[in-house]
Design an enzyme around this catalytic site. Sequence first.
Site, PDB file in Angstrom:
ATOM      1  N   GLU A 115      60.484  56.186  36.403  1.00  0.00           N
ATOM      2  CA  GLU A 115      61.659  56.859  36.957  1.00  0.00           C
ATOM      3  C   GLU A 115      62.777  55.859  37.215  1.00  0.00           C
ATOM      4  O   GLU A 115      63.958  56.157  37.002  1.00  0.00           O
ATOM      5  CB  GLU A 115      61.271  57.612  38.231  1.00  0.00           C
ATOM      6  CG  GLU A 115      60.405  58.837  37.932  1.00  0.00           C
ATOM      7  CD  GLU A 115      59.896  59.529  39.177  1.00  0.00           C
ATOM      8  OE1 GLU A 115      59.919  60.769  39.217  1.00  0.00           O
ATOM      9  OE2 GLU A 115      59.467  58.836  40.127  1.00  0.00           O
ATOM     10  N   GLU A 135      51.894  60.778  36.841  1.00  0.00           N
ATOM     11  CA  GLU A 135      51.549  61.469  38.090  1.00  0.00           C
ATOM     12  C   GLU A 135      50.549  62.618  37.906  1.00  0.00           C
ATOM     13  O   GLU A 135      49.634  62.765  38.753  1.00  0.00           O
ATOM     14  CB  GLU A 135      52.823  61.990  38.771  1.00  0.00           C
ATOM     15  CG  GLU A 135      53.670  60.914  39.428  1.00  0.00           C
ATOM     16  CD  GLU A 135      54.698  60.305  38.492  1.00  0.00           C
ATOM     17  OE1 GLU A 135      55.637  59.663  38.975  1.00  0.00           O
ATOM     18  OE2 GLU A 135      54.542  60.467  37.253  1.00  0.00           O
TER      19      GLU A 135
END
Length: 261
Positions: A115, A135
């Site tokens: 990210e 994730e």
Amino acid sequence: MTDEVRYVRDGHIARVTIDRPAVLNAVDVKTNARLNEIWADIEADPQVRVVVVTGAGQRSFCVGADMSADAVDKTGLEYWAGLDPNGFGGLSLRTTLDVPVIARVNGYALGGGMEMVLGCDIVLAADHAQFGLTEPRVGRIPLDGGVFQLVRRLPHTQAMGLLLTGRRAFAAELHRMGLVNEVVPAQQLDEAVDRWVADILACAPTSLRAIKQMVQRGGGLSPKDAHKLSTPALMAALDSEDAKEGVLAFQHKRPPLWPGR
């Protein structure tokens, strides 16, 4: 606060290094707070014209949240409720950093680390680097901008292929997708970074700030509507000393000496 992020300003270059190699440069609460402080300092420093962000060592850029520390003490709902508005590492969703940001990806860029990469403007990677929004493989979601940033950066099927598998991809594959600007052998990574930095510093700082502001604030608008935006950096660049110096340097056939204002 233990400073586990190194920040050095070298002339007009800001170098930010997450220095937690024992946990593959994973970010905990203190590290995230320190990163936010650094980005704010850079935003307030007119001498900074380009930022290089990386991780310490040769194995990892950043592997996201430190699962050995605070992250495991929160439920998913608690994590979601306390999301940093600037995104992971204070960078993945940041819209106020008006100078070019280069990600020097020297190894794993996973989860929040990926990210952070998505919050950068230019991505340079060692050939052994691996990327992934992993994730889902630990029952979590890329909440800090990963989902929406990725689908804006890549074609739908390419983005969903990464999001819905949580798999890792080597730098060469991300380069083919268009997410990485350049892939080089690890020993040539600094040389590549220096080359890109030199190209950025050859440009007028006021022009680059205006361009980045226009891109950030024009996101989601049609080209015609974005064309009407009058951002502060654009107005400053149009009547800047840099603009005058650029024309004079061209006329005199010499490299420009940018005042930066």
